[in-house]
Motif scaffolding. Structure first.
Motif, short mmCIF file in Angstrom:
data_model
loop_
_atom_site.label_atom_id
_atom_site.label_comp_id
_atom_site.label_asym_id
_atom_site.label_seq_id
_atom_site.Cartn_x
_atom_site.Cartn_y
_atom_site.Cartn_z
N PRO A 145 -1.84 -31.41 14.69
CA PRO A 145 -2.91 -32.18 14.03
C PRO A 145 -4.10 -31.30 13.62
O PRO A 145 -4.73 -31.56 12.59
CB PRO A 145 -3.30 -33.21 15.09
CG PRO A 145 -2.03 -33.43 15.86
CD PRO A 145 -1.37 -32.08 15.93
N GLY A 146 -4.38 -30.27 14.39
CA GLY A 146 -5.48 -29.37 14.06
C GLY A 146 -5.23 -28.53 12.82
O GLY A 146 -6.15 -27.88 12.31
N ASP A 147 -4.02 -28.55 12.32
CA ASP A 147 -3.70 -27.84 11.09
C ASP A 147 -4.07 -28.65 9.85
O ASP A 147 -4.03 -28.12 8.73
CB ASP A 147 -2.20 -27.51 11.03
CG ASP A 147 -1.78 -26.52 12.11
OD1 ASP A 147 -0.63 -26.64 12.62
OD2 ASP A 147 -2.58 -25.63 12.46
N SER A 148 -4.42 -29.90 10.04
CA SER A 148 -4.81 -30.74 8.90
C SER A 148 -6.05 -30.15 8.24
O SER A 148 -7.08 -29.95 8.87
CB SER A 148 -5.11 -32.17 9.38
OG SER A 148 -3.95 -32.80 9.87
N ALA A 149 -5.91 -29.86 6.96
CA ALA A 149 -6.99 -29.20 6.22
C ALA A 149 -6.53 -29.03 4.78
O ALA A 149 -5.42 -29.41 4.41
CB ALA A 149 -7.32 -27.84 6.82
N VAL A 150 -7.41 -28.44 3.97
CA VAL A 150 -7.03 -28.03 2.62
C VAL A 150 -6.71 -26.54 2.67
O VAL A 150 -7.46 -25.75 3.24
CB VAL A 150 -8.15 -28.30 1.61
CG1 VAL A 150 -7.72 -27.85 0.21
CG2 VAL A 150 -8.53 -29.78 1.59
N TYR A 151 -5.58 -26.16 2.09
CA TYR A 151 -5.14 -24.78 2.08
C TYR A 151 -5.22 -24.23 0.66
O TYR A 151 -4.72 -24.84 -0.29
CB TYR A 151 -3.72 -24.67 2.63
CG TYR A 151 -3.67 -24.94 4.11
CD1 TYR A 151 -3.66 -26.25 4.59
CD2 TYR A 151 -3.67 -23.90 5.04
CE1 TYR A 151 -3.65 -26.51 5.94
CE2 TYR A 151 -3.66 -24.16 6.40
CZ TYR A 151 -3.66 -25.46 6.84
OH TYR A 151 -3.65 -25.71 8.19
N PHE A 152 -5.87 -23.09 0.54
CA PHE A 152 -6.01 -22.43 -0.76
C PHE A 152 -5.30 -21.09 -0.74
O PHE A 152 -5.43 -20.32 0.21
CB PHE A 152 -7.50 -22.13 -1.06
CG PHE A 152 -8.35 -23.33 -1.26
CD1 PHE A 152 -9.05 -23.89 -0.21
CD2 PHE A 152 -8.47 -23.91 -2.51
CE1 PHE A 152 -9.86 -25.00 -0.38
CE2 PHE A 152 -9.27 -25.02 -2.71
CZ PHE A 152 -9.96 -25.57 -1.64
N CYS A 153 -4.60 -20.80 -1.82
CA CYS A 153 -4.15 -19.44 -2.03
C CYS A 153 -5.13 -18.76 -2.98
O CYS A 153 -5.83 -19.43 -3.75
CB CYS A 153 -2.74 -19.39 -2.59
SG CYS A 153 -2.56 -20.09 -4.25
N ALA A 154 -5.22 -17.46 -2.89
CA ALA A 154 -6.09 -16.70 -3.78
C ALA A 154 -5.38 -15.40 -4.14
O ALA A 154 -4.69 -14.82 -3.32
CB ALA A 154 -7.43 -16.42 -3.12
#
Lengths: 114, 111
Positions: free
Chosen positions: B82-91
């Motif tokens: 659950p702590g992995d819930s987030a927005v993930y961006f590649c750059a």
């Protein structure tokens, strides 16, 4: 605790007013950056500085200015705010400018221009 | 023009599952790639990076894969929590000083 601090945390500003967002890092990083983050558009670079005394324009520099008088501070100024500048602003730093350098981000400033 | 994008704006998984977040980049000159995690109300946080002379790099519970032939980058999260819930961006970092960020994938983990 080492890192990047930004101030203020949030601000509501009347259109036409001048505003300076502050950013300070204590990691002795040479390079610093300002981004804005808008829903659906991701992070866009406004201005950057590879070392104290130098600055450069990013993808969306219009309406913003920066200065880099010393290593630690990199303020972002909106000379005359407009509603389209409503956004979340993130400051970042990296050990060196140029490619292949991890950037560390501050907690952000949420700016609303009315 | 140059752009970094993600295949899916949202991804929902169950706790314990493995997650795969994909990213396509357009600039063949890019030689450095980063994945960032952004939790609500916080700044982006570095997860893992990879240079173009590598195909795979592993961290703690995360793996980044780079396929330069099709210009594709992926982030694999093992045993998603659950702590992995987030927005993930590649750059990506094409030649020059600026990272170019993708628009983000929102990962939702249900228990």
């Amino acid at each position: 605790i080492a890192g990047i601090t930004q101030a203020p945390t949030s601000q509501i500003l009347a259109a036409g007013r001048r505003m300076t967002l502050r950013c300070t890092q204590d990691m002795r990083h040479n390079a610093m950056y300002w981004y804005r983050q808008d829903l659906g558009l991701g992070l866009r670079l406004i201005h950057y500085s590879n070392t104290a005394g130098t600055t450069g324009k990013g993808e969306v520099p219009d309406g913003y200015s920066v200065s880099r008088a010393n290593t630690d501070d990199f303020p972002l100024t909106l000379a005359s705010a407009v509603p389209s500048q409503t956004s979340v602003y993130f400051c970042a730093s990296s050990a060196a400018g140029g490619p292949n350098n991890e950037q560390f981000f501050g907690p952000g400033t949420r700016l609303t221009v009315l | 023009g140059e752009s970094v994008g993600l295949h899916l704006p949202t991804l929902s998984v169950q706790e314990g599952d493995n997650s795969i977040i994909n990213c396509a980049y357009s600039n063949s000159a890019s030689d450095y790639f980063i994945w960032y995690k952004q939790e609500s109300g916080k700044g982006p946080q570095f997860i893992i990076d990879i240079r173009s002379n590598m195909d795979k790099r592993q961290g703690q519970r995360v793996t980044v894969l780079l396929n330069k032939t099709v210009k594709h980058l992926s982030l694999q999260i093992a045993a998603t929590q659950p702590g992995d819930s987030a927005v993930y961006f590649c750059a990506e970092n094409p030649k020059g000083t600026a990272l170019i960020f993708g628009k983000g994938t929102t990962l939702s983990v249900s228990s």
